[in-house]
Scaffold this active site. Structure first.
Site, PDB file in Angstrom:
ATOM      1  N   GLY A  54     -10.811  -8.487  -1.116  1.00  0.00           N
ATOM      2  CA  GLY A  54      -9.651  -8.732  -0.265  1.00  0.00           C
ATOM      3  C   GLY A  54      -9.051 -10.111  -0.461  1.00  0.00           C
ATOM      4  N   LYS A  85     -19.674 -16.690   0.468  1.00  0.00           N
ATOM      5  CA  LYS A  85     -21.106 -16.575   0.706  1.00  0.00           C
ATOM      6  C   LYS A  85     -21.857 -15.800  -0.359  1.00  0.00           C
ATOM      7  CE  LYS A  85     -20.743 -16.182   5.726  1.00  0.00           C
ATOM      8  NZ  LYS A  85     -20.881 -14.998   6.598  1.00  0.00           N
ATOM      9  N   GLY A 133     -13.054  -3.876   0.434  1.00  0.00           N
ATOM     10  CA  GLY A 133     -14.440  -3.436   0.634  1.00  0.00           C
ATOM     11  C   GLY A 133     -14.838  -2.369  -0.377  1.00  0.00           C
ATOM     12  N   ARG A 181       0.828  -1.213   0.000  1.00  0.00           N
ATOM     13  CA  ARG A 181       0.000   0.000   0.000  1.00  0.00           C
ATOM     14  C   ARG A 181       0.862   1.262   0.000  1.00  0.00           C
ATOM     15  NH1 ARG A 181      -4.876  -2.024   3.919  1.00  0.00           N
ATOM     16  NH2 ARG A 181      -6.190  -2.740   2.209  1.00  0.00           N
TER      17      ARG A 181
HETATM   18  P1  ADP Z   1     -13.302 -11.569  -1.347  1.00  0.00           P
HETATM   19  O1  ADP Z   1     -12.671 -11.175  -0.030  1.00  0.00           O
HETATM   20  O2  ADP Z   1     -12.319 -11.540  -2.471  1.00  0.00           O
HETATM   21  O3  ADP Z   1     -14.540 -10.779  -1.637  1.00  0.00           O
HETATM   22  P2  ADP Z   1     -14.706 -13.766  -0.125  1.00  0.00           P
HETATM   23  O4  ADP Z   1     -14.407 -13.205   1.222  1.00  0.00           O
HETATM   24  O5  ADP Z   1     -16.110 -13.670  -0.585  1.00  0.00           O
HETATM   25  O6  ADP Z   1     -13.731 -13.117  -1.217  1.00  0.00           O
HETATM   26  O7  ADP Z   1     -14.344 -15.301  -0.174  1.00  0.00           O
HETATM   27  C1  ADP Z   1     -13.091 -15.828   0.155  1.00  0.00           C
HETATM   28  C2  ADP Z   1     -13.205 -17.107   0.908  1.00  0.00           C
HETATM   29  O8  ADP Z   1     -14.067 -18.025   0.279  1.00  0.00           O
HETATM   30  C3  ADP Z   1     -11.869 -17.784   1.019  1.00  0.00           C
HETATM   31  O9  ADP Z   1     -11.444 -17.751   2.362  1.00  0.00           O
HETATM   32  C4  ADP Z   1     -12.140 -19.207   0.549  1.00  0.00           C
HETATM   33  O10 ADP Z   1     -11.526 -20.203   1.354  1.00  0.00           O
HETATM   34  C5  ADP Z   1     -13.639 -19.309   0.654  1.00  0.00           C
HETATM   35  N1  ADP Z   1     -14.175 -20.365  -0.230  1.00  0.00           N
HETATM   36  C6  ADP Z   1     -13.999 -20.496  -1.556  1.00  0.00           C
HETATM   37  N2  ADP Z   1     -14.591 -21.616  -2.011  1.00  0.00           N
HETATM   38  C7  ADP Z   1     -15.145 -22.229  -0.949  1.00  0.00           C
HETATM   39  C8  ADP Z   1     -15.895 -23.441  -0.773  1.00  0.00           C
HETATM   40  N3  ADP Z   1     -16.184 -24.248  -1.794  1.00  0.00           N
HETATM   41  N4  ADP Z   1     -16.305 -23.740   0.476  1.00  0.00           N
HETATM   42  C9  ADP Z   1     -16.014 -22.944   1.522  1.00  0.00           C
HETATM   43  N5  ADP Z   1     -15.330 -21.774   1.421  1.00  0.00           N
HETATM   44  C10 ADP Z   1     -14.893 -21.426   0.189  1.00  0.00           C
END
Ligand code: ADP
Ligand code: MG
Length: 405
Positions: free
Chosen positions: A361, A211, A384, A36
């Site tokens: 993130g 999610k 975010g 950063r």
């Molecule tokens: P970002 O921060 O990029 O928006 P998210 O926070 O939505 O991404 O998702 C990241 C998390 O999703 C990771 O920690 C990863 O382990 C989890 N993940 C990905 N695929 C699965 C799965 N099939 N089951 C459970 N968790 C998952």
């Protein structure tokens, strides 16, 4: 884009207040990942090279009590910044009062000063007052009074309305002083903004992660804009449940199955779901695994997309001109379930004439960890903030920048 940018301003001899994002990990007084800080260098160097005085503000972590303050001082960041710039950086251990004002008065053109963590203003005399985080106008007015121009270059905080971004900007505009975007903010607006509002088609979104509930806003907004939406990661299985496909022990948000049904109905054949999964008998890198088409067997959980899904997604992506990717395809933190994310990252790197953008993130961490970040066009610096941008929301830290006329 009609926003005022730092290179539109005459900075010679000016006191340039700049909000940067120095919210970096610090352990035992030493800066860890300095990405950063590196990302803020172009704007800081621009000010130095054009004879301005760079007066920098940033937050670091969260301050809830006086005890939080010593460990969240920006002093180690000043040292790191000084190394990176190859010149001294004056660190002022307060961000209000005579000590700061004198230090600013003593600055010569081309010098750099960093004020203490703006969130020290969240706790005063032991009381949580949140002057910074709740954007107390008197604080923004005070900071604005210290300079001639304000540059916001903190994309990572652009989705928040704080005294050190929106507060200063509002007071500057009231005083008839310019508010510009720094180069980092400009770059984020250019890539994320263009991708969402003015994409070259085919425009494909890849959405994964844990999610559905975190991503409903993004899916909704991109459904109107993208030609296809590829779904992967944990949220796949809420969509499987919505379609009546077996999910075994996979991550499913029961209260979001109806939302998933609506998305499938609205999206029609725009939505592309995995056709196979890497299933495991436990949530562990030592799990017994098997690749399964469609329905997930009882007692197993799906932790990555399978090879047929990778093939399917590559077919959908091969002619793309714009790709926005948010959310890993599997539990990439464990090597056994990183293949889907890695394969998609590698494939995006091979696309010719495509703008490929990663936001979020964990997604950013994933492409860096897997070594594919360099092959992509733009990796957003704001987790975010990039998500809110992809949801089509107005980010206060961007809205507060003056328009060019
Ligand atoms: P970002 O921060 O990029 O928006 P998210 O926070 O939505 O991404 O998702 C990241 C998390 O999703 C990771 O920690 C990863 O382990 C989890 N993940 C990905 N695929 C699965 C799965 N099939 N089951 C459970 N968790 C998952
Ligand atoms: Mg995340």
């Amino acid at each position: 884009m009609s926003k005022l940018i730092i290179d539109d301003l005459d900075l010679k001899g000016k006191k340039v207040l700049m909000r940067v994002d120095f919210n970096v990990p610090i352990k035992d007084g030493v800066v860890g990942d300095d990405n950063r800080i590196v990302a803020a260098l172009p704007s800081i160097e621009w000010v130095i090279d054009h004879g301005g005085k760079a007066i920098l503000f940033s937050h670091l972590g969260r301050i809830k009590s006086e005890d939080d303050k010593p460990g969240l001082s920006l002093r180690p960041v000043a040292e790191k910044l000084s190394q990176l710039l190859g010149k001294p950086v004056t660190f002022v251990p307060v961000n209000e009062g005579p000590q700061l004002e004198e230090a600013i008065d003593n600055m010569k053109d081309g010098q750099v000063l960093l004020a203490e963590n703006t969130r020290y203003q969240d706790v005063i005399d032991g009381k949580q007052v949140n002057r910074e985080s709740k954007n107390d106008p008197s604080l923004g007015e005070y900071w604005a009074s210290l300079g001639d121009v304000f540059v916001n270059d903190a994309f990572g905080t652009a989705h928040r309305s704080h005294a050190s971004n929106v507060g200063i900007a509002t007071a500057m505009e009231k005083a008839g002083k310019p508010v510009a975007a720094g180069f980092l903010l400009e770059k984020e607006i250019k890539f994320l903004g263009n991708a969402v509002d003015n994409p070259k088609h085919p425009f494909i979104a890849i959405l994964g992660g844990a999610k559905v509930s975190d991503k409903i806003g993004v899916i909704d907004h991109l459904l109107d804009k993208a030609d296809k939406i590829i779904i992967g990661g944990g949220m796949t299985y809420t969509f499987y449940a919505a379609k009546g496909i077996g999910v075994g022990n996979s991550l499913v948000e029961k209260d979001k199955i109806d939302v998933a049904k609506e998305i499938l109905k609205k999206g029609g054949d725009k939505i592309v779901l995995p056709v196979d999964s890497v299933c495991a008998d436990q949530f562990s890198n030592d799990a017994k695994t098997e690749v399964v088409d469609g329905s997930i067997p009882e007692g197993m959980m799906a932790l990555d997309i399978g090879p047929k899904s990778i093939q399917l997604f590559e077919d959908v992506l091969k002619d793309a001109k714009t790709v926005v990717w948010n959310g890993p395809m599997g539990v990439f933190e464990m090597p056994k379930f990183a293949e889907g994310t890695l394969a998609i990252g590698r494939f995006l790197g091979t696309l010719k004439d495509a703008t490929t953008i990663v936001g979020g993130g964990d997604s950013t961490a994933a492409v860096k960890q897997l070594g594919v970040a360099d092959q992509l066009t733009h990796i957003s610096t704001g987790g975010g903030a990039s998500l809110e941008y992809l949801e089509g929301k107005t980010l206060p830290g961007i809205a507060c920048v003056s328009n060019k006329d």
